[in-house]
Design an enzyme around this catalytic site. Structure first.
Site, PDB file in Angstrom:
ATOM      1  N   LYS A  20       0.697  -1.200  -0.063  1.00 28.43           N
ATOM      2  CA  LYS A  20      -0.044  -0.165   0.237  1.00 28.43           C
ATOM      3  C   LYS A  20       0.993   1.151  -0.076  1.00 28.43           C
ATOM      4  CE  LYS A  20      -1.848   1.424   3.835  1.00 28.43           C
ATOM      5  NZ  LYS A  20      -3.047   1.800   4.947  1.00 28.43           N
ATOM      6  N   SER A  21       1.766   1.348   0.783  1.00 33.80           N
ATOM      7  CA  SER A  21       2.864   2.296   1.020  1.00 33.80           C
ATOM      8  C   SER A  21       3.369   2.735  -0.414  1.00 33.80           C
ATOM      9  CB  SER A  21       3.915   2.181   1.919  1.00 33.80           C
ATOM     10  OG  SER A  21       3.133   2.007   3.248  1.00 33.80           O
ATOM     11  N   SER A 168       4.889   9.888  10.209  1.00 35.98           N
ATOM     12  CA  SER A 168       6.025  10.363   9.401  1.00 35.98           C
ATOM     13  C   SER A 168       5.293  10.935   8.008  1.00 35.98           C
ATOM     14  CB  SER A 168       6.927   9.096   8.950  1.00 35.98           C
ATOM     15  OG  SER A 168       6.172   7.894   8.418  1.00 35.98           O
ATOM     16  N   GLN A 169       4.077  10.349   7.695  1.00 37.27           N
ATOM     17  CA  GLN A 169       3.140  10.660   6.674  1.00 37.27           C
ATOM     18  C   GLN A 169       3.220  12.046   6.128  1.00 37.27           C
ATOM     19  OE1 GLN A 169      -0.338   8.599   7.823  1.00 37.27           O
ATOM     20  NE2 GLN A 169       0.191   6.753   6.368  1.00 37.27           N
ATOM     21  N   ASP A 327       3.102   0.036  12.423  1.00 38.43           N
ATOM     22  CA  ASP A 327       1.964  -0.931  11.936  1.00 38.43           C
ATOM     23  C   ASP A 327       2.193  -2.468  12.214  1.00 38.43           C
ATOM     24  OD1 ASP A 327       0.686   1.163  11.154  1.00 38.43           O
ATOM     25  OD2 ASP A 327       1.242   1.040   9.233  1.00 38.43           O
ATOM     26  N   LYS A 354      -3.573   5.843  15.167  1.00 33.71           N
ATOM     27  CA  LYS A 354      -3.731   5.242  13.665  1.00 33.71           C
ATOM     28  C   LYS A 354      -5.292   5.033  13.818  1.00 33.71           C
ATOM     29  CE  LYS A 354       0.411   4.225  12.547  1.00 33.71           C
ATOM     30  NZ  LYS A 354       1.013   4.817  11.496  1.00 33.71           N
ATOM     31  N   ARG A 358      -4.518   1.772  18.923  1.00 35.30           N
ATOM     32  CA  ARG A 358      -4.324   0.493  18.582  1.00 35.30           C
ATOM     33  C   ARG A 358      -3.683  -0.378  20.121  1.00 35.30           C
ATOM     34  NH1 ARG A 358      -1.808   0.520  12.633  1.00 35.30           N
ATOM     35  NH2 ARG A 358      -4.075   0.186  11.606  1.00 35.30           N
ATOM     36  N   ARG A 412      -5.928  -3.908  10.424  1.00 33.44           N
ATOM     37  CA  ARG A 412      -4.986  -4.635  10.903  1.00 33.44           C
ATOM     38  C   ARG A 412      -5.360  -5.254  12.395  1.00 33.44           C
ATOM     39  NH1 ARG A 412      -1.189  -3.195   7.269  1.00 33.44           N
ATOM     40  NH2 ARG A 412      -1.017  -0.985   6.791  1.00 33.44           N
TER      41      ARG A 412
END
Length: 464
Positions: A20-21, A168-169, A327, A354, A358, A412
């Site tokens: 996906k990344s 980081s995105q 993740d 996220k 989580r 996830r």
């Protein structure tokens, strides 16, 4: 869709989808480029499809007609301000990547998404864009989440100062946006996290001709601008974040599987999960020439036992720092539940931001199954037990059992809980509610796992 999982064993070969990344980065860079790009082995997940649907808003075109090879008509010099509200769906990557790019245009742009996205923080994005001279606001008073409204353009030749620990995105988004500026963008991070993804972005930018420098400690990033991108052809490598689930499922059951087309490029930090699990005694062979992982668990392990244990580690504890690949928390936590000893999953504060929190979700849902966990602000401790003793006999301290658990619409979480169910004692059943969210990153997950013998079964008669 609710999914039942129960004790089973696995055998055979599985190929996980493309990353996906990588797919989302390829789509966005192809949209910025001049000419036609071809992306082979893309991930046809909900997040990637959301990205594809957003490209026409900035002047690019996409053709999904060939499932194994998507075609992008780059906007190039015709690229423009999004001509409608950008609905990112469930994709945090699209939100954090495209919003800085949108800020390079004169005019207003609006970003929103589904319920989960409208809970995720964006105030840090607004802050860095304001540092660059844009106007950027969170639309709802008292909120830190979408809708996000931005008025560009951002200015060139400035330095951005930001923490970097939230995600980081948006840093990757700034790096991509820098390609459209008239002077080099400098980014200074005080506490960089998820650094392998910054390296991934750097390698993508360099592959299309950009000049990028990142200091060894990841605190200084510079992207030389402007950069004129040309169309490209690429093949998306397999997704290590997806590899983690059949990998762990095989280790906690009497199984032998081969995961094919494994990415050995080193561009995905999540491949570190192999060495983490091997430190617990996991029987995993990574053939880099054949690009395969052979995984043997339980009685199928070469020693006939397949015991996972922290016994051989310092102080008989595993301390795993997931700041570079957070993740993996869901898969590592499940493996820890089947490990004899204590596992400390550390430096994971970002996991609270996220699709769900989580850390809290895993503590709650794994606790329903009899696991013993402790959570802290940025850590999770799992006091695990192997289902078997070193001699292969049943471990009386192993207390995991079936129950009904929630996915919280987090892909996830759903996959990790479903895989855990495969390792429960015979006769125990686990039901994962709203498990269809797996399609966000791993389309057809349950079908592919069932071909290995997982026996996942849909049950929509359960209480909704």
């Amino acid at each position: 869709m609710n999914i039942h999982a129960q004790h089973t064993s696995l055998a055979g070969h599985i190929t996980v989808p493309g990353s996906k990344s990588h797919t989302i980065r390829a789509l966005l860079l192809a949209s910025l480029a001049e000419g036609v790009s071809h992306i082979a082995n893309p991930l046809p997940s909900a997040d990637c499809l959301s990205t594809g649907k957003a490209l026409p808003l900035i002047g690019a075109g996409i053709d999904f007609s060939e499932p194994e090879r998507w075609t992008v008509q780059g906007a190039g010099k015709r690229i423009h301000l999004p001509d409608n509200v950008v609905d990112v769906g469930n994709s945090g990557s699209l939100l954090y990547f495209l919003s800085p790019i949108a800020a390079t245009f004169e005019g207003w742009s609006v970003f929103t998404g589904d319920e989960s996205i409208r809970r995720r923080p964006v105030s840090h994005v607004a802050d860095v864009l304001r540092q660059l001279g844009a106007e950027a606001y969170v639309a709802r008073p008292g909120s830190t989440s979408c809708p996000l409204i931005i008025k560009g353009p951002i200015a060139a030749g400035r330095k951005v100062l930001t923490e970097g620990a939230v995600s980081s995105q948006y840093i990757s988004g700034l790096m991509m946006a820098a390609l459209r500026l008239s002077a080099t963008l400098h980014i200074e991070l005080s506490d960089p996290k998820e650094t392998p993804y910054l390296t991934m972005t750097q390698k993508w930018l360099e592959s299309v001709g950009a000049v990028v420098s990142i200091s060894p400690d990841f605190k200084q990033i510079a992207v030389t601008a402007p950069a004129s991108l040309k169309a490209f052809d690429c093949t998306i490598p397999s997704d290590w974040e997806a590899v983690a689930f059949p990998l762990v499922a095989a280790l906690i059951t009497d199984s032998e599987i081969v995961i094919d087309n494994v990415d050995g490029s080193g561009t995905q930090g999540d491949d570190a999960i192999v060495s983490v699990l091997q430190s617990l005694g996991a029987d995993i062979d990574w053939d880099r020439q054949k690009a395969t992982l052979t995984v043997r668990g339980g009685k199928k392990a070469r020693n006939g036992v397949g015991l996972l244990s922290t016994e051989g580690l310092p102080n008989a504890e595993l301390h795993v720092n997931l700041s570079g690949y957070p993740d993996a928390i869901c898969a590592v936590a499940v493996a820890a539940c089947f490990t004899e000893g204590t596992v400390y999953i550390e430096d994971i504060g970002v996991c609270r931001r996220k699709e769900t929190d989580r850390i809290t979700v895993l503590t709650k849902e794994l606790g329903k199954l009899g696991a013993e966990l402790e959570e802290g602000a940025d850590y999770l401790v799992v006091h695990g037990h192997s289902p078997i003793l070193p001699d292969g006999s049943v471990n009386p301290d192993f207390a995991l059992h079936g129950a009904e658990v929630e996915s919280y619409d987090d892909h996830r979480v759903a996959m990790s809980l479903a895989c855990l169910g495969l390792g429960l004692p015979a006769g125990e059943k686990l039901l994962v509610r709203r498990a269809e969210c797996c399609a966000v990153s791993f389309p057809h997950f349950f079908d592919l796992m069932n071909k290995l013998g997982a026996r996942f079964a849909a049950d929509d008669s359960a209480t909704k």
